[in-house]
Scaffold this motif. Structure first.
Motif, PDB file in Angstrom:
ATOM      1  N   ASP A   1       9.188 105.107  89.018  1.00 38.15           N
ATOM      2  CA  ASP A   1       9.048 105.339  90.457  1.00 38.15           C
ATOM      3  C   ASP A   1      10.362 105.524  91.212  1.00 38.15           C
ATOM      4  OD1 ASP A   1       6.308 105.110  90.041  1.00 38.15           O
ATOM      5  OD2 ASP A   1       6.306 102.968  90.474  1.00 38.15           O
ATOM      6  N   ILE A   2      11.492 105.414  90.537  1.00 33.09           N
ATOM      7  CA  ILE A   2      12.784 105.688  91.170  1.00 33.09           C
ATOM      8  C   ILE A   2      13.428 106.820  90.385  1.00 33.09           C
ATOM      9  CG2 ILE A   2      15.058 104.788  91.773  1.00 33.09           C
ATOM     10  CD1 ILE A   2      13.777 101.992  91.912  1.00 33.09           C
ATOM     11  N   GLN A   3      13.634 107.945  91.073  1.00 27.25           N
ATOM     12  CA  GLN A   3      14.137 109.147  90.410  1.00 27.25           C
ATOM     13  C   GLN A   3      15.279 109.753  91.225  1.00 27.25           C
ATOM     14  OE1 GLN A   3      12.966 110.365  87.494  1.00 27.25           O
ATOM     15  NE2 GLN A   3      11.399 108.785  87.342  1.00 27.25           N
ATOM     16  N   PRO A   4      16.300 110.266  90.544  1.00 26.09           N
ATOM     17  CA  PRO A   4      17.334 111.007  91.275  1.00 26.09           C
ATOM     18  C   PRO A   4      16.778 112.340  91.780  1.00 26.09           C
ATOM     19  CG  PRO A   4      17.849 110.925  88.915  1.00 26.09           C
ATOM     20  CD  PRO A   4      16.593 110.129  89.131  1.00 26.09           C
ATOM     21  N   VAL A   5      17.327 112.832  92.862  1.00 26.83           N
ATOM     22  CA  VAL A   5      16.879 114.099  93.437  1.00 26.83           C
ATOM     23  C   VAL A   5      16.983 115.219  92.407  1.00 26.83           C
ATOM     24  CG1 VAL A   5      17.424 115.857  95.190  1.00 26.83           C
ATOM     25  CG2 VAL A   5      17.357 113.451  95.825  1.00 26.83           C
ATOM     26  N   THR A   6      18.007 115.206  91.583  1.00 29.20           N
ATOM     27  CA  THR A   6      18.145 116.265  90.568  1.00 29.20           C
ATOM     28  C   THR A   6      16.974 116.244  89.595  1.00 29.20           C
ATOM     29  OG1 THR A   6      19.567 114.803  89.263  1.00 29.20           O
ATOM     30  CG2 THR A   6      20.658 116.428  90.680  1.00 29.20           C
ATOM     31  N   GLU A   7      16.488 115.070  89.224  1.00 31.47           N
ATOM     32  CA  GLU A   7      15.306 114.947  88.354  1.00 31.47           C
ATOM     33  C   GLU A   7      14.072 115.477  89.075  1.00 31.47           C
ATOM     34  OE1 GLU A   7      13.120 113.895  84.928  1.00 31.47           O
ATOM     35  OE2 GLU A   7      15.284 113.810  85.210  1.00 31.47           O
ATOM     36  N   PHE A   8      13.961 115.179  90.360  1.00 34.61           N
ATOM     37  CA  PHE A   8      12.829 115.687  91.143  1.00 34.61           C
ATOM     38  C   PHE A   8      12.848 117.207  91.204  1.00 34.61           C
ATOM     39  CE2 PHE A   8      10.962 117.026  95.213  1.00 34.61           C
ATOM     40  CZ  PHE A   8       9.654 116.629  94.989  1.00 34.61           C
ATOM     41  N   ARG A   9      14.030 117.781  91.450  1.00 38.67           N
ATOM     42  CA  ARG A   9      14.135 119.245  91.499  1.00 38.67           C
ATOM     43  C   ARG A   9      13.675 119.882  90.188  1.00 38.67           C
ATOM     44  NH1 ARG A   9      19.862 119.650  93.010  1.00 38.67           N
ATOM     45  NH2 ARG A   9      19.841 118.387  94.877  1.00 38.67           N
ATOM     46  N   ALA A  10      14.053 119.267  89.092  1.00 40.01           N
ATOM     47  CA  ALA A  10      13.727 119.828  87.779  1.00 40.01           C
ATOM     48  C   ALA A  10      12.253 119.655  87.424  1.00 40.01           C
ATOM     49  CB  ALA A  10      14.605 119.187  86.711  1.00 40.01           C
ATOM     50  N   ASN A  11      11.613 118.589  87.945  1.00 44.35           N
ATOM     51  CA  ASN A  11      10.238 118.252  87.549  1.00 44.35           C
ATOM     52  C   ASN A  11       9.342 117.976  88.749  1.00 44.35           C
ATOM     53  OD1 ASN A  11      10.803 118.143  84.625  1.00 44.35           O
ATOM     54  ND2 ASN A  11      12.105 116.420  85.232  1.00 44.35           N
ATOM     55  N   ALA A  12       9.505 118.730  89.814  1.00 49.33           N
ATOM     56  CA  ALA A  12       8.776 118.461  91.055  1.00 49.33           C
ATOM     57  C   ALA A  12       7.272 118.416  90.862  1.00 49.33           C
ATOM     58  CB  ALA A  12       9.145 119.480  92.127  1.00 49.33           C
ATOM     59  N   ALA A  13       6.702 119.414  90.199  1.00 46.63           N
ATOM     60  CA  ALA A  13       5.245 119.455  90.029  1.00 46.63           C
ATOM     61  C   ALA A  13       4.740 118.236  89.267  1.00 46.63           C
ATOM     62  CB  ALA A  13       4.832 120.739  89.311  1.00 46.63           C
ATOM     63  N   GLN A  14       5.455 117.854  88.219  1.00 45.23           N
ATOM     64  CA  GLN A  14       5.054 116.694  87.409  1.00 45.23           C
ATOM     65  C   GLN A  14       5.138 115.393  88.217  1.00 45.23           C
ATOM     66  OE1 GLN A  14       7.514 116.150  83.973  1.00 45.23           O
ATOM     67  NE2 GLN A  14       6.499 114.269  83.351  1.00 45.23           N
ATOM     68  N   ILE A  15       6.193 115.236  88.995  1.00 46.86           N
ATOM     69  CA  ILE A  15       6.365 114.015  89.793  1.00 46.86           C
ATOM     70  C   ILE A  15       5.323 113.955  90.908  1.00 46.86           C
ATOM     71  CG2 ILE A  15       7.937 112.781  91.347  1.00 46.86           C
ATOM     72  CD1 ILE A  15      10.238 113.778  89.513  1.00 46.86           C
ATOM     73  N   ILE A  16       5.021 115.090  91.537  1.00 47.29           N
ATOM     74  CA  ILE A  16       3.981 115.117  92.572  1.00 47.29           C
ATOM     75  C   ILE A  16       2.637 114.751  91.962  1.00 47.29           C
ATOM     76  CG2 ILE A  16       2.665 116.640  94.110  1.00 47.29           C
ATOM     77  CD1 ILE A  16       5.372 118.067  94.675  1.00 47.29           C
ATOM     78  N   GLU A  17       2.337 115.267  90.796  1.00 52.57           N
ATOM     79  CA  GLU A  17       1.084 114.916  90.112  1.00 52.57           C
ATOM     80  C   GLU A  17       1.043 113.419  89.792  1.00 52.57           C
ATOM     81  OE1 GLU A  17      -2.680 115.342  88.827  1.00 52.57           O
ATOM     82  OE2 GLU A  17      -1.474 116.818  89.887  1.00 52.57           O
ATOM     83  N   GLN A  18       2.169 112.841  89.395  1.00 49.69           N
ATOM     84  CA  GLN A  18       2.249 111.397  89.122  1.00 49.69           C
ATOM     85  C   GLN A  18       1.909 110.591  90.375  1.00 49.69           C
ATOM     86  OE1 GLN A  18       6.085 109.928  87.606  1.00 49.69           O
ATOM     87  NE2 GLN A  18       5.929 108.284  89.104  1.00 49.69           N
ATOM     88  N   VAL A  19       2.451 111.027  91.517  1.00 51.01           N
ATOM     89  CA  VAL A  19       2.179 110.342  92.787  1.00 51.01           C
ATOM     90  C   VAL A  19       0.701 110.439  93.122  1.00 51.01           C
ATOM     91  CG1 VAL A  19       2.603 110.413  95.282  1.00 51.01           C
ATOM     92  CG2 VAL A  19       4.509 110.579  93.683  1.00 51.01           C
ATOM     93  N   ARG A  20       0.117 111.601  92.936  1.00 49.30           N
ATOM     94  CA  ARG A  20      -1.322 111.784  93.203  1.00 49.30           C
ATOM     95  C   ARG A  20      -2.166 110.894  92.304  1.00 49.30           C
ATOM     96  NH1 ARG A  20      -1.345 118.228  93.401  1.00 49.30           N
ATOM     97  NH2 ARG A  20      -0.675 118.504  95.547  1.00 49.30           N
ATOM     98  N   GLU A  21      -1.835 110.853  91.022  1.00 47.84           N
ATOM     99  CA  GLU A  21      -2.642 110.090  90.055  1.00 47.84           C
ATOM    100  C   GLU A  21      -2.497 108.587  90.209  1.00 47.84           C
ATOM    101  OE1 GLU A  21      -1.714 111.436  86.117  1.00 47.84           O
ATOM    102  OE2 GLU A  21      -2.629 113.395  86.435  1.00 47.84           O
ATOM    103  N   THR A  22      -1.274 108.103  90.409  1.00 48.08           N
ATOM    104  CA  THR A  22      -1.037 106.651  90.446  1.00 48.08           C
ATOM    105  C   THR A  22      -1.167 106.064  91.839  1.00 48.08           C
ATOM    106  OG1 THR A  22       1.360 106.827  90.818  1.00 48.08           O
ATOM    107  CG2 THR A  22       0.590 106.834  88.513  1.00 48.08           C
ATOM    108  N   GLY A  23      -0.943 106.884  92.865  1.00 50.15           N
ATOM    109  CA  GLY A  23      -0.935 106.371  94.228  1.00 50.15           C
ATOM    110  C   GLY A  23       0.344 105.622  94.551  1.00 50.15           C
ATOM    111  N   ALA A  24       1.243 105.488  93.566  1.00 49.48           N
ATOM    112  CA  ALA A  24       2.509 104.781  93.784  1.00 49.48           C
ATOM    113  C   ALA A  24       3.537 105.741  94.364  1.00 49.48           C
ATOM    114  CB  ALA A  24       3.020 104.208  92.467  1.00 49.48           C
ATOM    115  N   PRO A  25       4.310 105.300  95.342  1.00 52.78           N
ATOM    116  CA  PRO A  25       5.348 106.171  95.885  1.00 52.78           C
ATOM    117  C   PRO A  25       6.468 106.371  94.867  1.00 52.78           C
ATOM    118  CG  PRO A  25       5.533 103.987  96.834  1.00 52.78           C
ATOM    119  CD  PRO A  25       4.291 103.990  95.989  1.00 52.78           C
TER     120      PRO A  25
END
Length: 126
Positions: free
Chosen positions: A42-66
């Motif tokens: 649940d703690i990610q660097p912005v560079t990791e988010f840029r590289a895997n945005a769709a996957q991280i957004i899906e994780q947030v949707r599935e888990t409900g965790a920020p």
């Protein structure tokens, strides 16, 4: 419905004052639970988010965790699912309304239940 107690003043019900009691009808936003934070997920660097945005957004949707995004090792942003964000905004608005209502009652701007009932009956009789 949630009951509030403030400074010995008891508050429940419909938004009308009775003596020193303030009555509120409150939806139970506090039933929305947020899963336990897992720093490795649940703690990610912005560079990791840029590289895997769709996957991280899906994780947030599935888990409900920020997901907390960091930049240069410091907190930069929080990614929430829409339902959690809306619940937080609704709760904040409700708490602001309660604070404003309490200030109005403390300033003597409240009306007794009997006065409100009498005014409503008069309005309905027209």
């Amino acid at each position: 419905m949630v009951k509030f107690l403030h400074g010995g003043t008891h508050a429940t019900g419909s938004g009308v004052t009775q003596g020193t009691s303030v009555h509120y009808s409150v939806p139970n936003f506090w039933s929305l639970s947020v899963p336990k934070l897992k720093p490795s997920r649940d703690i990610q660097p912005v560079t990791e988010f840029r590289a895997n945005a769709a996957q991280i957004i899906e994780q947030v949707r599935e888990t409900g965790a920020p997901v907390f995004l960091t930049q240069h090792g410091r907190g930069a942003a929080v990614l929430l699912d829409v339902e959690s964000y809306e619940a937080l905004v609704d709760e904040l608005e409700l708490l602001r309304d309660v604070r404003n209502a309490e200030a109005q009652v403390a300033a003597g701007k409240g009306r007794s239940h009997a006065a409100v009932a009498k005014a409503l009956r008069a309005r309905l009789a027209k």
